[in-house]
Design a protein around this motif. Structure first.
Motif, PDB file in Angstrom:
ATOM      1  N   SER A   1      -2.101   5.077   7.510  1.00  0.00           N
ATOM      2  CA  SER A   1      -1.969   3.526   8.257  1.00  0.00           C
ATOM      3  C   SER A   1      -3.497   3.144   8.971  1.00  0.00           C
ATOM      4  CB  SER A   1      -0.874   3.380   8.874  1.00  0.00           C
ATOM      5  OG  SER A   1      -1.148   2.721  10.036  1.00  0.00           O
ATOM      6  N   THR A   2      -3.814   2.045   8.939  1.00  0.00           N
ATOM      7  CA  THR A   2      -5.135   1.944   9.909  1.00  0.00           C
ATOM      8  C   THR A   2      -4.832   1.936  11.047  1.00  0.00           C
ATOM      9  OG1 THR A   2      -4.685  -0.503   9.617  1.00  0.00           O
ATOM     10  CG2 THR A   2      -5.661   0.226   7.890  1.00  0.00           C
ATOM     11  N   GLU A   3      -3.841   2.004  11.835  1.00  0.00           N
ATOM     12  CA  GLU A   3      -3.522   1.855  13.237  1.00  0.00           C
ATOM     13  C   GLU A   3      -3.196   3.485  13.716  1.00  0.00           C
ATOM     14  OE1 GLU A   3      -2.489  -1.370  14.950  1.00  0.00           O
ATOM     15  OE2 GLU A   3      -4.561  -1.380  13.731  1.00  0.00           O
TER      16      GLU A   3
ATOM     17  N   GLY B   1       5.616   0.499  12.014  1.00  0.00           N
ATOM     18  CA  GLY B   1       6.159   0.628  10.645  1.00  0.00           C
ATOM     19  C   GLY B   1       7.757  -0.285  10.596  1.00  0.00           C
TER      20      GLY B   1
ATOM     21  N   TYR C   1       1.940  -5.182   2.922  1.00  0.00           N
ATOM     22  CA  TYR C   1       0.473  -4.967   3.072  1.00  0.00           C
ATOM     23  C   TYR C   1      -0.130  -4.836   1.653  1.00  0.00           C
ATOM     24  CZ  TYR C   1      -3.911  -2.650   4.942  1.00  0.00           C
ATOM     25  OH  TYR C   1      -5.095  -2.300   5.248  1.00  0.00           O
TER      26      TYR C   1
ATOM     27  N   TYR D   1      -5.538  -7.125  11.766  1.00  0.00           N
ATOM     28  CA  TYR D   1      -5.631  -5.547  11.547  1.00  0.00           C
ATOM     29  C   TYR D   1      -7.154  -5.402  10.982  1.00  0.00           C
ATOM     30  CZ  TYR D   1      -0.604  -4.704  11.717  1.00  0.00           C
ATOM     31  OH  TYR D   1       0.806  -4.473  11.991  1.00  0.00           O
TER      32      TYR D   1
ATOM     33  N   LEU E   1      -4.176   4.589   0.867  1.00  0.00           N
ATOM     34  CA  LEU E   1      -4.958   5.014   2.097  1.00  0.00           C
ATOM     35  C   LEU E   1      -4.430   6.509   2.445  1.00  0.00           C
ATOM     36  CD1 LEU E   1      -3.855   1.845   2.475  1.00  0.00           C
ATOM     37  CD2 LEU E   1      -5.235   1.818   4.435  1.00  0.00           C
TER      38      LEU E   1
ATOM     39  N   SER F   1       0.520   4.492   1.929  1.00  0.00           N
ATOM     40  CA  SER F   1      -0.143   5.238   3.151  1.00  0.00           C
ATOM     41  C   SER F   1       0.436   6.644   3.214  1.00  0.00           C
ATOM     42  CB  SER F   1       0.090   4.507   4.295  1.00  0.00           C
ATOM     43  OG  SER F   1      -0.628   3.173   4.451  1.00  0.00           O
TER      44      SER F   1
ATOM     45  N   ASP G   1       7.840  -3.061   8.080  1.00  0.00           N
ATOM     46  CA  ASP G   1       8.043  -2.299   6.704  1.00  0.00           C
ATOM     47  C   ASP G   1       9.441  -2.060   6.364  1.00  0.00           C
ATOM     48  OD1 ASP G   1       5.071  -2.531   6.852  1.00  0.00           O
ATOM     49  OD2 ASP G   1       4.836  -0.514   7.355  1.00  0.00           O
TER      50      ASP G   1
ATOM     51  N   VAL H   1       1.840  -8.845   5.755  1.00  0.00           N
ATOM     52  CA  VAL H   1       1.273  -7.923   6.760  1.00  0.00           C
ATOM     53  C   VAL H   1      -0.215  -8.256   6.872  1.00  0.00           C
ATOM     54  CG1 VAL H   1       0.898  -5.243   7.284  1.00  0.00           C
ATOM     55  CG2 VAL H   1       2.940  -6.389   6.159  1.00  0.00           C
TER      56      VAL H   1
ATOM     57  N   ILE I   1       5.244   4.767   6.429  1.00  0.00           N
ATOM     58  CA  ILE I   1       4.852   3.195   6.555  1.00  0.00           C
ATOM     59  C   ILE I   1       4.867   2.716   5.198  1.00  0.00           C
ATOM     60  CG2 ILE I   1       2.556   2.028   6.861  1.00  0.00           C
ATOM     61  CD1 ILE I   1       3.752   3.087   9.529  1.00  0.00           C
ATOM     62  N   SER I   2       4.979   1.387   5.148  1.00  0.00           N
ATOM     63  CA  SER I   2       4.910   0.637   3.796  1.00  0.00           C
ATOM     64  C   SER I   2       5.751   1.012   2.710  1.00  0.00           C
ATOM     65  CB  SER I   2       3.379   0.573   3.384  1.00  0.00           C
ATOM     66  OG  SER I   2       2.771  -0.385   4.261  1.00  0.00           O
TER      67      SER I   2
ATOM     68  N   ASP J   1       0.914  -1.192   0.030  1.00  0.00           N
ATOM     69  CA  ASP J   1       0.010  -0.047  -0.019  1.00  0.00           C
ATOM     70  C   ASP J   1       0.745   1.102   0.261  1.00  0.00           C
ATOM     71  OD1 ASP J   1       0.653  -0.754   2.910  1.00  0.00           O
ATOM     72  OD2 ASP J   1      -0.162   1.256   3.261  1.00  0.00           O
TER      73      ASP J   1
HETATM   74  O1  PXL Z   1       3.133  -1.002   9.307  1.00  0.00           O
HETATM   75  C1  PXL Z   1       2.002  -2.095   8.611  1.00  0.00           C
HETATM   76  C2  PXL Z   1       1.011  -1.534   7.873  1.00  0.00           C
HETATM   77  C3  PXL Z   1       1.226  -1.260   6.485  1.00  0.00           C
HETATM   78  N1  PXL Z   1       0.000  -0.817   5.658  1.00  0.00           N
HETATM   79  C4  PXL Z   1      -1.120  -0.131   6.726  1.00  0.00           C
HETATM   80  C5  PXL Z   1      -1.090  -0.661   7.973  1.00  0.00           C
HETATM   81  C6  PXL Z   1      -0.084  -1.156   8.734  1.00  0.00           C
HETATM   82  C7  PXL Z   1      -0.167  -1.323  10.002  1.00  0.00           C
HETATM   83  O2  PXL Z   1      -1.116  -0.988  10.742  1.00  0.00           O
HETATM   84  O3  PXL Z   1      -2.362  -0.233   8.343  1.00  0.00           O
HETATM   85  C8  PXL Z   1      -2.188   0.392   5.576  1.00  0.00           C
END
Ligand code: PXL
Length: 286
Positions: A43-45, A215, A81, A116, A40, A11, A218, A108, A16-17, A9
């Motif tokens: 990130s989803t967290e 992350g 991811y 997740y 995105l 993000s 990643d 992931v 991240i990623s 992804d």
């Molecule tokens: O870091 C791993 C990761 C990658 N991509 C997305 C995530 C996460 C972890 O939450 O939400 C979109």
């Protein structure tokens, strides 16, 4: 041009990623072919619910275009991811038709004993089909259990429990090197690596810093594919990636464990300084 495909992804906030992977791989002198599997807003967290966008034919048609570029030689790929089961099968189709020398799949999909947000219960089984095509995988303990179809428990990370899970995934048809991340041994945090055809794993780790680091996986998987791409053996590549990730962890640890800004991912300035220094660079010979 030799290049590494980065399929995960994008993000949009922080490191991240694919953002971390681009930093790291470019810092290592590696050309990338980036295929965002999903866009995105974060990130989803740690940011509430992100806005997501996927273009269903994008992976396939972009790859098809790359195959018409005669001077492009995609000889390795990093997969992280993906976000949707349909993306997993598309990537599996690409992996089947392209013989990548290195295919690192970081499956992931969860941490701390849970999937997740946003993943359905069929995601792990689909991911299992993809990891079978890999040359190296980097699950954490939760993801390893999900891959073998077990309900993840957070507590038992004993050598026996991990070896049993590794046996089970091997029986399921996986021949890759398995690097189980996020493992604590000898007062260090690191990974247990199971090479193909070897039953005894090796551990490499670092002095832990308190709190959670978003992350890290990643950035670690990007380092690992980078070192493998530079021609290092699996053992050296895992050890060097472990040493390198500590540079980013130490820099990020300047934020206290409860500082909200940790959700933006790893601070990579010092890591990039390390990777881009000539004496730390491994020039690929071919
Ligand atoms: O870091 C791993 C990761 C990658 N991509 C997305 C995530 C996460 C972890 O939450 O939400 C979109």
């Amino acid at each position: 041009m030799k290049a590494t495909a980065v399929i995960e992804d994008f993000s949009a906030l922080g490191t991240i990623s694919s953002v971390a992977a681009m930093d790291v791989l470019h810092g290592m002198g590696i050309t990338t072919a980036v295929l965002p599997a999903m866009f995105l807003s974060s990130s989803t967290e740690g940011f509430g619910t992100p806005v997501k966008m996927t273009a269903s034919s994008w992976l396939r048609t972009t790859f098809a275009h790359w195959q018409t570029v005669s001077h492009l030689d995609l000889d390795s790929a990093l997969v992280g991811y993906l976000g949707k089961t349909s993306a997993i099968s598309e990537v599996a189709a690409l992996a089947t038709h392209n013989h990548w020398q290195t295919l690192l799949v970081d499956p992931v999909m969860g941490d701390n004993g849970r999937l997740y947000d946003g993943f359905g219960p069929d995601y792990p089984a689909q991911m299992m089909e993809l990891v079978k095509l890999a040359t190296v995988i980097t699950p954490n303990w939760t993801e390893l259990q999900l891959l073998i179809g077990e309900k993840p428990i957070q507590s038992d990370k004993s050598d026996q429990a991990i070896a049993k899970a590794v046996n089970k995934i091997r029986q399921g048809g996986l021949g890759a090197t398995i690097v189980v991340t996020g493992i604590h041994r000898r007062e260090q945090i690191g990974s247990l690596t199971f090479l193909p055809h070897k039953t005894i794993p090796f551990f490499t780790g670092n002095q832990p810093f308190p709190g959670h680091f978003y992350g890290t996986g990643d950035t670690f998987s990007a380092l690992l594919v980078g070192y493998l791409q530079q021609g290092l053996s699996m053992t050296s590549a895992v050890s060097k990636s472990t040493a390198a990730i500590q540079i980013a962890v130490a820099e990020t640890a300047k934020l206290s464990p409860d500082d909200q800004d940790r959700v933006y991912g790893m601070k990579t300035r010092r890591l990039l300084n390390y990777l881009t220094t000539d004496e730390n660079h491994h020039e690929r010979l071919d």
